[in-house]
Design a protein around this motif. Structure first.
Motif, PDB file in Angstrom:
ATOM      1  N   HIS A  43       0.802  -1.225   0.000  1.00 50.15           N
ATOM      2  CA  HIS A  43       0.000   0.000   0.000  1.00 50.15           C
ATOM      3  C   HIS A  43       0.830   1.268   0.000  1.00 50.15           C
ATOM      4  O   HIS A  43       0.743   2.074   0.908  1.00 50.15           O
ATOM      5  N   HIS A  93      -7.934  -0.674   5.589  1.00 49.21           N
ATOM      6  CA  HIS A  93      -7.624   0.445   4.693  1.00 49.21           C
ATOM      7  C   HIS A  93      -7.944   1.806   5.275  1.00 49.21           C
ATOM      8  O   HIS A  93      -8.990   1.997   5.892  1.00 49.21           O
ATOM      9  N   HIS A 128      -6.201  -4.469  -5.509  1.00 47.88           N
ATOM     10  CA  HIS A 128      -5.904  -3.058  -5.765  1.00 47.88           C
ATOM     11  C   HIS A 128      -5.285  -2.828  -7.133  1.00 47.88           C
ATOM     12  O   HIS A 128      -4.745  -3.749  -7.740  1.00 47.88           O
ATOM     13  N   HIS A 181      -1.899  -3.648   7.331  1.00 52.70           N
ATOM     14  CA  HIS A 181      -1.975  -3.839   5.884  1.00 52.70           C
ATOM     15  C   HIS A 181      -1.761  -2.525   5.129  1.00 52.70           C
ATOM     16  O   HIS A 181      -1.255  -2.516   4.014  1.00 52.70           O
TER      17      HIS A 181
HETATM   18 CO    CO Z   1      -5.407  -3.444   0.621  1.00 48.31          CO
END
Ligand code: CO
Length: 495
Positions: free
Chosen positions: A182, A308, A486, A237
């Protein structure tokens, strides 16, 4: 008046589980074609390439994998140019993918519970991990990189999607070292004379967890790398950035590695959510030119689980963080099958705004969107800045928990919502906001989404007008694309 029971029986769901399951079937073929089944016109100003990543296989030669997060990474590339669109997909040729396809069976245990055949004795003390490259795909510094948070990125050819090797950023990353899935792209970095920069992190969990932050310039060089140790096991994450900070939510979980070592459970199945423990917010100052890094600040709030973050920014001495929070983390059970998920029994993800005051060590929180939502997206120039419009994948119904079948646009200034729904047969994944070139309006552009259509067992690419979420164009693919994770849009045209 109907009794409670009759009422619940008569409630019509926006989906059927069988329809939803269709999006979790393997796509084994690799395609390369111009899309010719199109409703509406592709906006001629829409020029560029949408890359998406996600698990493409849910079985290895018929042997089922235990969790979608264990599925081999498959890249979809949708290129828009001169009012036309091209689709292609390729599996990332990771070592594990190549070996398992050759062997025709599962050779690796998955983090989320996939086990080799043969029971405990085939799996005990086997800590080999398959870098499955399935979580995100970015184009940065002239390289296309498939990311998986527990190991190094894979480099792909932008034109052929061929796997070229692994990326170590000129030695800034060592072999097997984690590089998160990320990264956030800061549009103008004050430390880099206003040039864009990419900020990413990695986690090395243990009794003390090391959080390492990487900042890369536009050439793809790591220009800042700094690490901190924080107490406790971390399962993180995603993170959020502002001009001066990186912000992490340390979810209250406990990790008991014994069943993993004994070959009974996958590592991800040994994580237990602790509802009576607070979530810790770790705020790490971003490093300027000095080599001395300020210590992280750790604040506590009520327990919750975050995958997220939507965005963060600094305002009036506070740090504002918008995040999708769950009341708890459902444990992945060894004998369960994700294909039989009981959505109604799970808590929805909801959008919360946290205001952090570092001086007073106070965190306030406010619920912004109670509708079940995930996969936030915003204008790329607003990352780390105060912003107004947020796009998310969402459930069709306003309350309860259900598969993602809609997109919701939230106006954070007025509170206005706009919903576009693909129910009952359509299922959404991450929306991507693409700004129209040479305009300044924060919602002047399109929302691109890949929709699984259960009626025809195929996927559509939808182009929505970001202002009102009306459909501009629907492109029908010749096949389905499994629910992805993603992706990113880039202005360059790659075919
Ligand atoms: Co993610």
């Amino acid at each position: 008046m109907p009794t409670q029971e009759q009422k619940s029986i008569s409630t019509v769901k926006s989906y059927t589980r069988a329809d939803w399951q269709g999006g979790y079937t393997s796509l084994k073929e690799e395609y390369d074609y111009w899309i010719d089944d199109i409703e509406g016109e592709i906006p001629p100003e829409l020029e560029g390439t949408l890359f998406r990543n996600g698990p493409g296989l849910f079985d290895i030669n018929g042997q089922k994998i235990h969790h979608p997060f264990d599925g081999d990474g498959m890249i979809s590339r949708i290129t828009f140019t001169h009012g036309k669109a091209h689709y292609s997909n390729r599996f990332v040729r990771t070592e594990g993918y190549v070996q398992e396809q050759k062997a025709g069976k599962i050779l690796y245990r998955g983090v989320f519970g996939t086990q080799k055949n043969g029971g405990v004795f085939a799996n005990i003390f086997d800590f080999k991990m398959k870098n499955i490259a399935n979580t995100n795909i970015i184009y940065w510094g002239g390289k296309l990189l498939a990311l998986w948070e527990a190991a190094e990125p894979h480099i792909l050819d932008t034109y052929t999607l061929e796997t070229l090797g692994k990326e170590y950023f000129h030695g800034a990353l060592s072999e097997g070292e984690a590089f998160g899935a990320h990264p956030h792209f800061e549009p103008k970095c004050v430390m880099d004379n206003g040039n864009p920069c990419m900020v990413n992190f990695s986690i090395k969990p243990g009794l003390l967890t090391t959080i390492t932050i990487f900042e890369l310039d536009t050439s793809g060089k790591v220009i800042r790398k700094y690490a901190h140790q924080v107490p406790g096991f971390c399962f993180i994450h995603d993170f959020a950035i502002t001009e001066n900070y990186c912000i992490f939510f340390q979810n209250p979980v406990q990790f008991n590695p014994l069943p993993f070592a004994l070959g009974i459970r996958g590592a991800g199945e040994c994580i237990k959510f602790e509802a009576n423990q607070p979530t810790r917010i770790i705020v790490i100052p971003r490093q300027g030119n000095s080599t001395m890094v300020d210590k992280p600040e750790i604040l506590e709030i009520q327990s919750g689980f975050v995958f997220h973050h939507a965005n963060a920014f600094e305002k009036n001495g506070n740090i504002i963080v918008d995040s999708i929070c769950y009341e708890n983390l459902p444990e992945v059970e060894p004998n369960s099958d994700f294909r039989h998920t009981n959505f109604e029994a799970l808590k929805p993800g909801q959008l919360w705004r946290f205001s952090l005051n570092l001086a007073d060590r106070i965190v306030n929180r406010e619920l912004i969107e109670s509708r079940s939502c995930e996969f936030p997206s915003l204008h790329p120039n607003k990352v780390g800045r105060e912003y107004r419009f947020l796009y998310m994948s969402a459930a069709h119904e306003e309350t309860g928990n259900a598969p993602l079948q809609a997109f919701v646009k939230v106006d954070l200034e007025t509170g206005k919502r706009i919903l576009w729904s693909a129910a009952p047969k359509g299922f959404t994944s991450e929306p991507i906001f693409v700004p129209r070139a040479n305009t300044s309006g924060e919602d002047d552009g399109w929302v691109l989404g890949l929709i699984y259509d259960a009626q025809y067992h195929r996927s559509d690419i939808v182009i929505l007008d970001a202002k009102d979420l009306t459909v501009v164009t629907k492109l029908h693919l010749k096949h389905h694309v499994p629910y992805g994770l993603h992706g990113n849009f880039v202005d360059e045209v790659f075919i």
